[in-house]
Design a protein around this motif. Sequence first.
Motif, PDB file in Angstrom:
ATOM      1  N   LEU A  57     -36.719  -6.002 -29.725  1.00 26.59           N
ATOM      2  CA  LEU A  57     -37.112  -5.395 -28.291  1.00 26.59           C
ATOM      3  C   LEU A  57     -36.031  -5.796 -27.540  1.00 26.59           C
ATOM      4  CD1 LEU A  57     -39.305  -4.624 -26.722  1.00 26.59           C
ATOM      5  CD2 LEU A  57     -40.073  -6.694 -26.387  1.00 26.59           C
ATOM      6  N   ASN A  58     -35.227  -6.709 -27.527  1.00 22.98           N
ATOM      7  CA  ASN A  58     -34.136  -6.893 -26.463  1.00 22.98           C
ATOM      8  C   ASN A  58     -33.072  -5.864 -26.678  1.00 22.98           C
ATOM      9  OD1 ASN A  58     -35.302  -9.092 -25.351  1.00 22.98           O
ATOM     10  ND2 ASN A  58     -34.391 -10.507 -26.393  1.00 22.98           N
ATOM     11  N   LYS A  59     -32.760  -5.668 -27.905  1.00 23.79           N
ATOM     12  CA  LYS A  59     -31.831  -4.631 -28.210  1.00 23.79           C
ATOM     13  C   LYS A  59     -32.150  -3.219 -27.551  1.00 23.79           C
ATOM     14  CE  LYS A  59     -28.992  -6.687 -31.117  1.00 23.79           C
ATOM     15  NZ  LYS A  59     -27.483  -6.177 -31.869  1.00 23.79           N
ATOM     16  N   LEU A  60     -33.509  -3.067 -27.918  1.00 22.09           N
ATOM     17  CA  LEU A  60     -34.089  -1.711 -27.372  1.00 22.09           C
ATOM     18  C   LEU A  60     -34.132  -1.513 -25.869  1.00 22.09           C
ATOM     19  CD1 LEU A  60     -37.371  -1.025 -29.396  1.00 22.09           C
ATOM     20  CD2 LEU A  60     -35.380   0.298 -29.476  1.00 22.09           C
ATOM     21  N   LEU A  61     -34.586  -2.793 -25.278  1.00 22.15           N
ATOM     22  CA  LEU A  61     -34.413  -2.648 -23.814  1.00 22.15           C
ATOM     23  C   LEU A  61     -32.866  -2.439 -23.408  1.00 22.15           C
ATOM     24  CD1 LEU A  61     -36.908  -5.552 -23.015  1.00 22.15           C
ATOM     25  CD2 LEU A  61     -36.921  -3.155 -22.449  1.00 22.15           C
ATOM     26  N   ALA A  62     -31.803  -3.102 -23.976  1.00 15.27           N
ATOM     27  CA  ALA A  62     -30.594  -2.819 -23.737  1.00 15.27           C
ATOM     28  C   ALA A  62     -30.155  -1.318 -23.842  1.00 15.27           C
ATOM     29  CB  ALA A  62     -29.537  -3.702 -24.478  1.00 15.27           C
TER      30      ALA A  62
END
Length: 321
Positions: A57-62
Amino acid sequence: MPRDSRTSTFSLSVVTPMYNEEENVDLFLTKLIAILTKLTCDYTIICVNDGSTDNTLNKLLAQYKKNSSIKIINLSRNFGKEKALTAGLDFSQGDVVIPIDSDLQDPPELIQDMVSQWKKGFDVVYATRRIRHGESWFKRSTASFFYKLINAISETPIPENTGDFRLIDKRVINAIRQLPEEARFMKGIFSWVGFKQTSVMYDRQPRNSGKTSWNYWRLWNFAIDGFTSFSHLPIKIWSYIGFTISFLSLIYALILVSYVLTKGIKVPGYASLMVVILFLGGINLIGLGVLGEYVGRIFIQVKRRPLYLVRELWGFERDLS
Ligand code: UDP
Ligand code: MG
């Protein structure tokens, strides 16, 4: 008159379910976006985070912050690939929608070929695997057996060696949205809806990184979902088996009675009795088990629970509250 999107510029939604794909997110999106920008279309990429327990999820948000075409659906937990895909399809708005795995096993390059088939007038263009790299002999042969069996008994044929990677016209998406079933055997659903379908060939690559979340137990349950959703034969066949066994028993009973009448009572018979009792007991239990599979599915269906729950959305106009 509806706008003919097949000749003018069209909008395309890519739907990609992600479960623990932290190592694939960046490379996958970079490759995908490179391909999509070459097409003259408006594109959006809908990433469905299916309850990943890693950094997905964090990678996606970035990535979302860098590219306004990316949208994120964050599900409340892991619902499984089929439901994650359903969530993505429900939120998609493109003239065409393309579900694709995020582990780079489905080559994004193929999207160009799919779009040109769609422009020729096809509503569904599915990708057929020529070779399956990185899959064991056992997995390939069980998969092939599964398709032979399901196609022998299901009403609508499911093409062999295809996954969920395909191009789907908006009309077909609207049709799929009308199917409320809990058991989302997507391959079956795609074929059940019909429409004008064609295929393009590709070579399936091994996973870029990480490992498949499909163990044999999960695949087995997936196969049972497939059978029970698209065929009633497994539940109907028991009456025929019952009739056959009863008929044979009747003949055997007649033989026995005439034997007793002509030659008198013969006591030995333990072995044959045991065989008959055990065999029929086994058959009964199998029949009950199959009945149970269907009843269980009816039970799940009548509860009418939503197929998935969304925790957060990024990039959508739709409001959750
Ligand atoms: N996936 C998912 N939820 C799950 C399992 C898998 O969204 O519970 C996604 C996964 O991230 C990938 C796709 O579904 O994008 C295919 O999964 P996988 O590679 O494990 O399956 P395989 O390619 O072996 O059929
Ligand atoms: Mg995969």
